[in-house]
Scaffold this motif. Sequence first.
Motif, mmCIF file in Angstrom:
data_model
loop_
_atom_site.group_PDB
_atom_site.id
_atom_site.type_symbol
_atom_site.label_atom_id
_atom_site.label_comp_id
_atom_site.label_asym_id
_atom_site.label_seq_id
_atom_site.Cartn_x
_atom_site.Cartn_y
_atom_site.Cartn_z
ATOM 1 N N THR A 142 -5.799 10.017 5.099
ATOM 2 C CA THR A 142 -4.374 10.292 5.172
ATOM 3 C C THR A 142 -4.153 11.379 6.213
ATOM 4 O OG1 THR A 142 -2.388 10.849 3.883
ATOM 5 C CG2 THR A 142 -4.401 12.086 3.379
ATOM 6 N N LEU A 158 -1.523 6.263 5.659
ATOM 7 C CA LEU A 158 -2.863 5.898 5.207
ATOM 8 C C LEU A 158 -3.549 4.985 6.215
ATOM 9 C CD1 LEU A 158 -2.044 5.134 1.460
ATOM 10 C CD2 LEU A 158 -3.128 7.200 2.361
ATOM 11 N N LEU A 178 -2.475 1.182 7.077
ATOM 12 C CA LEU A 178 -1.971 0.413 5.943
ATOM 13 C C LEU A 178 -0.481 0.148 6.015
ATOM 14 C CD1 LEU A 178 -4.168 1.906 3.100
ATOM 15 C CD2 LEU A 178 -4.385 -0.300 4.232
ATOM 16 N N PRO A 203 1.226 -4.374 4.175
ATOM 17 C CA PRO A 203 1.723 -3.936 2.862
ATOM 18 C C PRO A 203 0.961 -4.537 1.691
ATOM 19 C CG PRO A 203 3.270 -5.447 3.938
ATOM 20 C CD PRO A 203 2.250 -5.074 4.958
ATOM 21 N N ASN A 247 -2.097 -2.490 1.353
ATOM 22 C CA ASN A 247 -1.658 -1.170 0.894
ATOM 23 C C ASN A 247 -1.387 -1.172 -0.616
ATOM 24 O OD1 ASN A 247 -0.599 1.602 1.641
ATOM 25 N ND2 ASN A 247 1.196 0.735 0.646
ATOM 26 N N LEU A 288 -3.373 1.740 -3.057
ATOM 27 C CA LEU A 288 -2.701 2.839 -3.766
ATOM 28 C C LEU A 288 -3.289 3.078 -5.165
ATOM 29 C CD1 LEU A 288 1.031 2.367 -2.705
ATOM 30 C CD2 LEU A 288 -0.624 4.045 -1.877
#
Length: 267
Positions: free
Chosen positions: A46, A52, A105, A109, A112, A116
């Motif tokens: 990050t 990210l 990322l 999506p 991603n 997460l």
Amino acid sequence: MLVPYRTSFNGKLDRLSSLIDRLRVHVSNTLTESRDEDFANFRIYTNEEQALRLVYSPLKNDEARICRGMEAMSDERPLVAARITISGVGAQLVSALPDCISVPLAEDPYLNAIVLPLIEEVTLPRCGGQAAFQRLCEVVVIRLLRHAMETGKADTGLLNGLAHPRIAAALVAIHEAPGDIWTLEKLAETAGMSRTQFAVTFKERVGTTPMGYLSNWRLDIARSELETGLQVKSVASLCGFTSPAAFSRAFSRRFGYPPKQRRNNAA
């Protein structure tokens, strides 16, 4: 032989499931286990803007070296660092991947959405966290394979073949029914192509001939089945060989030792 993955729920060809079923994914979280971070070939970074980036360097032929692209950029810090090793019959997928995959990322999506909760398991450890981390890493590997296939990041090899809709149909048929009596003509018909067009396109995309790929796939499955203790005769039949003797000759040529030795060593 049943073909359970020929179509997915939306009626489209599922190009990966029959391979993924044969993968074995092993994960160790190098941050939580206080290991050297350089050991990690899977990292999530990050930056100051909370953006990210996922980086993955597949380990090919059990090599320990990690590609230089794994390092953090000047404004990044690591959130996740793990060592992911892949074995099993489908491990040839790994050799088809680029040496280093870097994915911001924000550009993917769907990837991603899996990353997460994986970060959450690392940063907020709870009961069952290691098991959850393992499962989520497996899903991320699947998503990375899909990403590489859909974005054309593999120039040749299995993923490149699976990215071609017609060649993929033949590859999936081989993966799901290795014991069927496949001929070049039958595979070309499965792909909806002429014999010559299919043979040329398959070699260009995958890097080997259709029958050569079929033979190697059968032998890879055979080696895996022998490790479970299955009889040589049964394995020969399962993998489409005309006789145990023909199977033994092909197996010995490929691996340098007879199938019975593999079975006995596993036992």
